[in-house]
Design a protein around this motif. Structure first.
Motif, PDB file in Angstrom:
ATOM      1  N   GLN B  48      36.114  36.968  52.570  1.00  0.00           N
ATOM      2  CA  GLN B  48      35.101  37.904  52.082  1.00  0.00           C
ATOM      3  C   GLN B  48      33.860  37.852  52.987  1.00  0.00           C
ATOM      4  O   GLN B  48      33.597  36.831  53.622  1.00  0.00           O
ATOM      5  CB  GLN B  48      34.709  37.548  50.645  1.00  0.00           C
ATOM      6  CG  GLN B  48      35.847  37.599  49.643  1.00  0.00           C
ATOM      7  CD  GLN B  48      36.330  39.009  49.363  1.00  0.00           C
ATOM      8  OE1 GLN B  48      36.093  39.928  50.148  1.00  0.00           O
ATOM      9  NE2 GLN B  48      37.028  39.195  48.255  1.00  0.00           N
ATOM     10  N   HIS B  54      31.046  33.023  41.517  1.00  0.00           N
ATOM     11  CA  HIS B  54      31.098  33.600  40.172  1.00  0.00           C
ATOM     12  C   HIS B  54      30.437  32.687  39.139  1.00  0.00           C
ATOM     13  O   HIS B  54      29.678  33.131  38.303  1.00  0.00           O
ATOM     14  CB  HIS B  54      32.552  33.883  39.754  1.00  0.00           C
ATOM     15  CG  HIS B  54      32.998  35.288  40.028  1.00  0.00           C
ATOM     16  ND1 HIS B  54      33.605  35.657  41.184  1.00  0.00           N
ATOM     17  CD2 HIS B  54      32.896  36.420  39.284  1.00  0.00           C
ATOM     18  CE1 HIS B  54      33.880  36.953  41.163  1.00  0.00           C
ATOM     19  NE2 HIS B  54      33.452  37.449  40.004  1.00  0.00           N
ATOM     20  N   CYS B  65      30.010  40.415  33.031  1.00  0.00           N
ATOM     21  CA  CYS B  65      30.924  40.993  34.031  1.00  0.00           C
ATOM     22  C   CYS B  65      30.567  42.454  34.328  1.00  0.00           C
ATOM     23  O   CYS B  65      30.665  42.914  35.467  1.00  0.00           O
ATOM     24  CB  CYS B  65      32.371  40.944  33.563  1.00  0.00           C
ATOM     25  SG  CYS B  65      32.904  39.401  32.827  1.00  0.00           S
ATOM     26  N   CYS B  68      28.204  43.746  37.247  1.00  0.00           N
ATOM     27  CA  CYS B  68      28.699  43.919  38.613  1.00  0.00           C
ATOM     28  C   CYS B  68      29.997  44.732  38.663  1.00  0.00           C
ATOM     29  O   CYS B  68      30.235  45.456  39.615  1.00  0.00           O
ATOM     30  CB  CYS B  68      28.921  42.565  39.261  1.00  0.00           C
ATOM     31  SG  CYS B  68      27.402  41.640  39.447  1.00  0.00           S
ATOM     32  N   HIS B  69      30.840  44.568  37.643  1.00  0.00           N
ATOM     33  CA  HIS B  69      32.077  45.359  37.586  1.00  0.00           C
ATOM     34  C   HIS B  69      31.820  46.477  36.590  1.00  0.00           C
ATOM     35  O   HIS B  69      32.259  46.449  35.442  1.00  0.00           O
ATOM     36  CB  HIS B  69      33.257  44.462  37.214  1.00  0.00           C
ATOM     37  CG  HIS B  69      33.382  43.289  38.132  1.00  0.00           C
ATOM     38  ND1 HIS B  69      33.576  43.447  39.489  1.00  0.00           N
ATOM     39  CD2 HIS B  69      33.292  41.948  37.917  1.00  0.00           C
ATOM     40  CE1 HIS B  69      33.623  42.250  40.060  1.00  0.00           C
ATOM     41  NE2 HIS B  69      33.441  41.329  39.132  1.00  0.00           N
ATOM     42  N   PHE B 119      43.306  41.541  43.665  1.00  0.00           N
ATOM     43  CA  PHE B 119      44.346  41.742  42.654  1.00  0.00           C
ATOM     44  C   PHE B 119      45.054  43.091  42.754  1.00  0.00           C
ATOM     45  O   PHE B 119      45.718  43.489  41.819  1.00  0.00           O
ATOM     46  CB  PHE B 119      43.746  41.602  41.251  1.00  0.00           C
ATOM     47  CG  PHE B 119      43.458  40.173  40.884  1.00  0.00           C
ATOM     48  CD1 PHE B 119      44.436  39.389  40.298  1.00  0.00           C
ATOM     49  CD2 PHE B 119      42.220  39.623  41.146  1.00  0.00           C
ATOM     50  CE1 PHE B 119      44.180  38.070  39.966  1.00  0.00           C
ATOM     51  CE2 PHE B 119      41.948  38.306  40.815  1.00  0.00           C
ATOM     52  CZ  PHE B 119      42.921  37.523  40.224  1.00  0.00           C
ATOM     53  N   ARG B 120      44.871  43.836  43.808  1.00  0.00           N
ATOM     54  CA  ARG B 120      45.376  45.206  43.851  1.00  0.00           C
ATOM     55  C   ARG B 120      46.873  45.333  43.632  1.00  0.00           C
ATOM     56  O   ARG B 120      47.670  44.556  44.157  1.00  0.00           O
ATOM     57  CB  ARG B 120      45.001  45.840  45.186  1.00  0.00           C
ATOM     58  CG  ARG B 120      43.971  46.944  45.148  1.00  0.00           C
ATOM     59  CD  ARG B 120      42.988  46.974  44.011  1.00  0.00           C
ATOM     60  NE  ARG B 120      41.625  46.925  44.492  1.00  0.00           N
ATOM     61  CZ  ARG B 120      40.858  45.855  44.389  1.00  0.00           C
ATOM     62  NH1 ARG B 120      41.304  44.755  43.822  1.00  0.00           N
ATOM     63  NH2 ARG B 120      39.640  45.875  44.842  1.00  0.00           N
TER      64      ARG B 120
END
Lengths: 233, 183
Positions: B48, B54, B65, B68-69, B119-120
């Protein structure tokens, strides 16, 4: 549980092919090269197919009929698939699971409507088009079979939206791209098991007929046409 | 980066993973190779742009969460934070860490934070976060493991495979028709 079906009114259809274009764009179907087209390898999930009208009809000559996958209730294609890459689901959609497909093409042969296509080559788009692909539809690799899905990715989205709004799916939430586009209002889509739906009402019309019904495939695409022509396809 | 581009890259990564497996496995059987493509051990490492912590943000600073998400409860995709979001707190250093200095530098220069996907799923799978997080009321850790408690991005992740999805669907009596997930 719904049983999805489509009605195509040939008396309203002007053969403008807007549905064909909408389908192509929605489903990331690459335009064929001249060579592919010449070899009969062009892929098209929805074609306009010329049929000769009855000699005695009021309108002689050719009639262009939009031909998507018939989404048969008794599909001949799923029976011959050796790996169950194509199956009919609980809502009557005949699906093709591309990563499962081994490209044997039994199904393309079994389909009496010739709406299944094999990817002889990796699909390619001209530069600006390659950037505008629909992310909801995966691009099929070389070596697998594909066909019209009734845009079932739109059903996935519609169900997801309905669930987010804590409500059941309503008529009109899920409509394939061709039906949405048809400027003549010749295409109608809905649940064939819902007695109140427009498709049920239309399919009971005396103008209604299905293609190659005598084969016992039970298509869920129903055509409407006046006069004797209807029965003679 | 557009979704298509990232999906294509994702596919290349998967292929690279498979190739690595091939080299490592040598003369192993096809079965082992198929496993190799899936197995976390054989996945290429992810680097990254910033080593994001986290645990510091989630546990110590108590940031939720969804800060940011952003769309995890409202859309199919969950979304990753862009530089502007980090800049909300990090235009000036908050602490003494080297990694944060690097971040502050990047934010000053206006470098975009191109997070690499972990995780795609392949493009032929439809998955919706809001459906699982809101309608099904699932905790993030059911699928993502202890990521919220890590102090650096996982180098390799164990992605969900079809069996993870289908076995839970069977348990919960959710549809397992191919058309539900495949597209």
């Amino acid at each position: 549980m719904a049983r999805w079906g489509m009605v195509i009114d040939l008396d309203r259809c002007t053969a403008c092919q807007a549905c064909v274009v909408a389908c192509q764009v929605e489903n990331n179907v690459a335009p064929p090269s001249a060579e592919q087209a010449t070899r009969g390898r062009a892929i098209s999930w929805l074609r306009l197919v010329p049929f000769k009208e009855s000699e005695h009809g009021t309108r002689p000559g050719l009639r262009l009929v939009p031909l998507p996958c018939m989404q048969c209730d008794r599909p001949p294609c799923t029976k011959v698939c050796p790996v169950q890459a194509t199956q009919i689901d609980k809502e009557g959609l005949v699906a093709q699971v591309y990563p499962r497909c081994i490209g044997c093409r039994y199904c393309t042969t079994a389909c009496p409507y010739t709406v299944r296509h094999f990817n002889w080559e990796r699909p390619e788009w001209p530069e600006p088009m390659a950037e505008g692909l629909n992310p909801d539809v995966s691009v099929r690799p070389r070596g697998v079979v594909e066909k019209c899905t009734f845009c079932h990715h739109r059903l996935q989205r519609a169900k997801d939206k309905a669930a987010a709004e804590s409500r059941p799916l309503r008529e009109g939430d899920y409509v394939p791209a061709c039906v949405e586009t048809c400027p003549a209002g010749a295409m109608v889509f809905g649940d064939l098991d819902d007695p109140r739906s427009a498709v049920v009402r239309l399919s009971e019309s005396p103008r209604a007929f299905r293609l190659l019904e005598e084969l016992g495939t039970r298509p869920k695409v129903i055509y409407l046409s006046k006069g004797e022509w209807g029965g003679t396809v | 980066m557009g979704i298509q581009a990232s999906l294509r890259r994702e596919h290349r990564l998967a292929v690279a993973g498979f190739a690595t497996a091939f080299v490592l496995a040598g003369g192993a059987t096809t079965a082992a190779l198929t496993l190799g493509g899936r197995n976390a051990f054989f996945r290429p490492a992810v680097h990254q742009p910033i080593s994001f912590n986290h645990r510091k943000h989630v546990t110590e600073l108590d940031i939720g969460c969804t800060t940011c998400h952003l769309t995890v409860e409202t859309e199919a995709f969950s979304g990753l934070p862009d530089a502007d979001l980090c800049a909300g707190c990090h235009l000036e250093p908050q602490g003494k860490s080297e990694e944060e200095k690097k971040l502050v530098e990047m934010l000053k220069k206006g470098t975009a934070l191109a997070w690499k996907p972990l995780f795609r799923q392949p493009a032929h799978v439809f998955y919706s976060h809001r459906r699982h997080v809101i309608a099904a009321k699932l905790q993030c850790r059911v699928c993502h493991g202890a990521i919220a408690d890590t102090i650096a991005p996982p180098v390799r992740v164990r992605r969900l495979v079809m069996d993870d999805c289908v076995s839970c669907h069977r348990r919960e009596r959710v549809s397992t028709d191919c058309t539900v997930c495949h597209r």
